[in-house]
Structure formats: structure tokens, C-alpha cells
Design a protein around this motif. Structure first.
Motif, PDB file in Angstrom:
ATOM      1  N   TYR A  42       0.770  -1.155   0.080  1.00  0.00           N
ATOM      2  CA  TYR A  42      -0.041  -0.006   0.173  1.00  0.00           C
ATOM      3  C   TYR A  42       0.906   1.408  -0.006  1.00  0.00           C
ATOM      4  CZ  TYR A  42      -3.420  -3.364   1.575  1.00  0.00           C
ATOM      5  OH  TYR A  42      -4.061  -4.271   1.544  1.00  0.00           O
ATOM      6  N   GLN A  43       2.021   1.199   0.020  1.00  0.00           N
ATOM      7  CA  GLN A  43       3.223   2.341   0.146  1.00  0.00           C
ATOM      8  C   GLN A  43       3.036   3.375  -0.852  1.00  0.00           C
ATOM      9  OE1 GLN A  43       7.139   1.221   0.855  1.00  0.00           O
ATOM     10  NE2 GLN A  43       7.504   3.508   1.813  1.00  0.00           N
ATOM     11  N   PRO A  44       2.808   2.815  -2.392  1.00  0.00           N
ATOM     12  CA  PRO A  44       3.045   3.609  -3.567  1.00  0.00           C
ATOM     13  C   PRO A  44       1.655   4.387  -3.470  1.00  0.00           C
ATOM     14  CG  PRO A  44       3.389   1.192  -4.006  1.00  0.00           C
ATOM     15  CD  PRO A  44       3.326   1.352  -2.660  1.00  0.00           C
ATOM     16  N   LEU A  45       0.559   3.814  -2.916  1.00  0.00           N
ATOM     17  CA  LEU A  45      -0.771   4.551  -2.981  1.00  0.00           C
ATOM     18  C   LEU A  45      -0.808   5.884  -2.213  1.00  0.00           C
ATOM     19  CD1 LEU A  45      -3.584   4.495  -3.840  1.00  0.00           C
ATOM     20  CD2 LEU A  45      -4.200   3.426  -1.600  1.00  0.00           C
ATOM     21  N   PHE A  46       0.012   5.823  -1.081  1.00  0.00           N
ATOM     22  CA  PHE A  46       0.097   7.003  -0.311  1.00  0.00           C
ATOM     23  C   PHE A  46       1.115   7.928  -0.628  1.00  0.00           C
ATOM     24  CE2 PHE A  46      -2.533   4.000   2.049  1.00  0.00           C
ATOM     25  CZ  PHE A  46      -3.956   4.582   2.308  1.00  0.00           C
ATOM     26  N   THR A  47       2.269   7.286  -1.058  1.00  0.00           N
ATOM     27  CA  THR A  47       3.730   8.087  -1.371  1.00  0.00           C
ATOM     28  C   THR A  47       3.372   8.827  -2.559  1.00  0.00           C
ATOM     29  OG1 THR A  47       4.829   6.384  -2.082  1.00  0.00           O
ATOM     30  CG2 THR A  47       4.910   6.895   0.159  1.00  0.00           C
ATOM     31  N   CYS A  48       2.559   8.476  -3.487  1.00  0.00           N
ATOM     32  CA  CYS A  48       2.557   8.983  -4.811  1.00  0.00           C
ATOM     33  C   CYS A  48       1.954  10.280  -4.851  1.00  0.00           C
ATOM     34  CB  CYS A  48       1.945   8.090  -5.745  1.00  0.00           C
ATOM     35  SG  CYS A  48       0.007   8.162  -5.653  1.00  0.00           S
ATOM     36  N   GLN A  49       1.133  10.796  -3.693  1.00  0.00           N
ATOM     37  CA  GLN A  49       0.474  12.107  -3.353  1.00  0.00           C
ATOM     38  C   GLN A  49       1.735  13.058  -3.329  1.00  0.00           C
ATOM     39  OE1 GLN A  49      -2.588  11.302  -0.716  1.00  0.00           O
ATOM     40  NE2 GLN A  49      -3.942  10.228  -2.212  1.00  0.00           N
ATOM     41  N   GLN A  50       2.401  12.665  -2.680  1.00  0.00           N
ATOM     42  CA  GLN A  50       3.473  13.529  -2.038  1.00  0.00           C
ATOM     43  C   GLN A  50       4.402  13.912  -3.025  1.00  0.00           C
ATOM     44  OE1 GLN A  50       5.392  11.743   1.239  1.00  0.00           O
ATOM     45  NE2 GLN A  50       3.890  12.314   2.504  1.00  0.00           N
ATOM     46  N   GLU A  51       4.907  12.817  -3.972  1.00  0.00           N
ATOM     47  CA  GLU A  51       5.551  12.798  -5.253  1.00  0.00           C
ATOM     48  C   GLU A  51       4.919  13.763  -6.285  1.00  0.00           C
ATOM     49  OE1 GLU A  51       6.468   8.960  -6.328  1.00  0.00           O
ATOM     50  OE2 GLU A  51       7.620   8.377  -4.747  1.00  0.00           O
ATOM     51  N   ASP A  52       3.642  13.543  -6.466  1.00  0.00           N
ATOM     52  CA  ASP A  52       2.920  14.353  -7.255  1.00  0.00           C
ATOM     53  C   ASP A  52       2.379  15.814  -7.001  1.00  0.00           C
ATOM     54  OD1 ASP A  52       2.894  12.301  -9.034  1.00  0.00           O
ATOM     55  OD2 ASP A  52       0.886  11.529  -8.695  1.00  0.00           O
ATOM     56  N   ALA A  53       2.611  16.080  -5.627  1.00  0.00           N
ATOM     57  CA  ALA A  53       2.456  17.374  -5.234  1.00  0.00           C
ATOM     58  C   ALA A  53       3.645  18.368  -5.742  1.00  0.00           C
ATOM     59  CB  ALA A  53       2.330  17.359  -3.718  1.00  0.00           C
ATOM     60  N   ASP A  54       4.715  18.022  -6.080  1.00  0.00           N
ATOM     61  CA  ASP A  54       5.693  18.801  -6.440  1.00  0.00           C
ATOM     62  C   ASP A  54       5.575  18.938  -8.160  1.00  0.00           C
ATOM     63  OD1 ASP A  54       6.994  18.216  -4.260  1.00  0.00           O
ATOM     64  OD2 ASP A  54       8.394  16.853  -5.118  1.00  0.00           O
ATOM     65  N   ILE A  55       4.437  18.617  -8.903  1.00  0.00           N
ATOM     66  CA  ILE A  55       4.432  18.782 -10.214  1.00  0.00           C
ATOM     67  C   ILE A  55       3.292  20.203 -10.159  1.00  0.00           C
ATOM     68  CG2 ILE A  55       3.291  18.178 -12.284  1.00  0.00           C
ATOM     69  CD1 ILE A  55       4.048  15.209 -11.525  1.00  0.00           C
ATOM     70  N   LYS A  56       3.878  21.305 -10.972  1.00  0.00           N
ATOM     71  CA  LYS A  56       2.987  22.317 -10.858  1.00  0.00           C
ATOM     72  C   LYS A  56       2.774  22.573 -12.482  1.00  0.00           C
ATOM     73  CE  LYS A  56       3.533  23.790  -6.832  1.00  0.00           C
ATOM     74  NZ  LYS A  56       2.516  23.809  -5.769  1.00  0.00           N
ATOM     75  N   LEU A  57       1.589  22.996 -12.683  1.00  0.00           N
ATOM     76  CA  LEU A  57       1.015  23.405 -14.047  1.00  0.00           C
ATOM     77  C   LEU A  57       1.732  24.762 -14.241  1.00  0.00           C
ATOM     78  CD1 LEU A  57      -2.456  22.439 -14.029  1.00  0.00           C
ATOM     79  CD2 LEU A  57      -0.724  20.925 -15.046  1.00  0.00           C
ATOM     80  N   GLY A  58       2.058  25.076 -15.714  1.00  0.00           N
ATOM     81  CA  GLY A  58       2.423  26.343 -16.178  1.00  0.00           C
ATOM     82  C   GLY A  58       1.462  27.238 -15.891  1.00  0.00           C
ATOM     83  N   ASP A  59       1.704  28.472 -15.990  1.00  0.00           N
ATOM     84  CA  ASP A  59       0.818  29.991 -15.750  1.00  0.00           C
ATOM     85  C   ASP A  59       0.305  29.814 -17.323  1.00  0.00           C
ATOM     86  OD1 ASP A  59       1.744  30.377 -13.515  1.00  0.00           O
ATOM     87  OD2 ASP A  59       3.458  32.103 -14.405  1.00  0.00           O
ATOM     88  N   ASP A  60       0.570  29.394 -18.168  1.00  0.00           N
ATOM     89  CA  ASP A  60      -0.173  29.200 -19.715  1.00  0.00           C
ATOM     90  C   ASP A  60      -0.941  28.055 -19.727  1.00  0.00           C
ATOM     91  OD1 ASP A  60       1.873  27.695 -19.812  1.00  0.00           O
ATOM     92  OD2 ASP A  60       2.351  28.311 -21.761  1.00  0.00           O
ATOM     93  N   PHE A  61      -1.147  27.225 -18.870  1.00  0.00           N
ATOM     94  CA  PHE A  61      -1.767  25.795 -19.084  1.00  0.00           C
ATOM     95  C   PHE A  61      -3.328  26.300 -19.461  1.00  0.00           C
ATOM     96  CE2 PHE A  61      -4.607  22.370 -17.301  1.00  0.00           C
ATOM     97  CZ  PHE A  61      -4.297  21.393 -17.939  1.00  0.00           C
ATOM     98  N   ASP A  62      -3.840  27.113 -18.642  1.00  0.00           N
ATOM     99  CA  ASP A  62      -5.421  27.282 -18.913  1.00  0.00           C
ATOM    100  C   ASP A  62      -5.395  28.060 -20.261  1.00  0.00           C
ATOM    101  OD1 ASP A  62      -6.020  26.488 -16.629  1.00  0.00           O
ATOM    102  OD2 ASP A  62      -5.804  28.304 -15.595  1.00  0.00           O
TER     103      ASP A  62
END
Length: 163
Positions: A42-62
Motif C-alpha cells: 500500500y506504500q505507493p498509494l500514499f507516497t505518490c500523492q507527495q511525489e505528485d504534489a511537486d508537479i506544477k502546471l505552467g501559468d499558460d496551461f489554462d
């Protein structure tokens, strides 16, 4: 170490009964290095949220997404009206198939040879019936029977008198 509390939290997590604080406890537990082998899956299920929190969308995404959607032309969809006859057409087809099946089944119940429609058979059956019901045997004459053809009377008499 006893991990019953974590297992209880996991059971409640799968039933969607945990609060945000309890989910934070699970995230903190699974972010540790020392996790029992039974809970390691079950570890990847709960740790992937922390890893994905570092991903930011660019300002021009919208702007890019809106540009993609504006380029496509939206075609209006016309609603079709379906008449009652069109709605019942599959039902009519099913009824026709059932009628055909019953017709063919009824036709297959009759014998295929011509003897079932032969008046000589009717004459012989009536003669046998008369023999069964009478005390004495009285030979029947084909001339007395109206539905037997005249030319078949000889064949019937010969067949009956052979016995």
C-alpha cells in the motif's frame, strides 16, 4: 510493533469512512522507511500523492487548453423524433418470427406422406371400428360410403378381404 491501528485505518479508508486527519496519519506512516512486509503493497498509494504534489502546471496551461477547445467547431445536434411505429418495429419483427416458428412447427406435426389425406384409410378405419363395436361382422360395401372414390372401392375391398 503492533500495526492494528493502521490496519483499521486502512479498512476504513477502503470504505471511504476516514477523515482528512486519519488519511494524513496513513500518509505519514507510509512515508517511513521501516514498513512491515504485509503493508508494503500500500506504500505507493500514499507516497505518490507527495511525489505528485511537486508537479506544477505552467501559468499558460489554462490558455493552451482553451486554445485547443476554441479551434474545434461545435456542430449542433438535431434531435430526432421517433414515431410509435418505429418504436414498435422490433416488437413486430419478433412477433413475425414467432408466428413463422409456430407455423413451421404445426406443419411438421403432420405426416409427410399422402396417406393422412387418403379416403381409403378413413374407410378402413371405420370398418375396423365397426368390427370392434359389433357382435357380428358385416362386410361393408364401398358403394355405401359417399366420400370414398368409386375407383378405389375395389382396392379397399381387396385389401380388407385379404385378412
Amino acid at each position: 510493533m503492533d500495526y492494528k491501528y493502521i490496519e483499521q485505518l486502512l479498512e476504513r479508508y477502503w470504505k471511504a469512512e476516514t477523515s482528512i486527519e486519519e488519511e494524513d496519519i496513513l500518509r505519514a506512516f507510509f512515508s517511513q522507511q521501516d514498513i512491515p512486509a504485509a503493508l508494503k503493497q500500500y506504500q505507493p498509494l500514499f507516497t505518490c500523492q507527495q511525489e505528485d504534489a511537486d508537479i506544477k502546471l505552467g501559468d499558460d496551461f489554462d490558455e493552451r487548453i482553451l486554445a485547443l477547445t476554441e479551434d474545434t467547431e461545435v456542430k449542433p445536434v438535431k434531435a430526432r423524433t421517433i414515431s410509435l411505429q418505429q418504436q414498435l418495429r422490433p416488437l413486430f419483427k419478433a412477433a413475425a418470427v414467432i408466428a413463422i416458428i409456430f407455423s413451421v412447427g404445426g406443419a411438421l406435426q403432420h405426416p409427410w406422406d399422402a396417406s393422412w389425406n387418403d379416403p381409403r384409410i378413413d374407410y378402413a378405419n371405420s370398418y375396423i371400428q365397426q368390427i370392434d363395436t359389433a357382435d357380428t361382422i358385416v362386410p361393408m360395401q364401398a358403394e355405401n360410403i359417399t366420400d370414398a372414390p368409386a375407383d378405389s372401392s375395389k382396392a379397399v375391398n381387396e385389401t380388407l378381404h385379404k385378412e
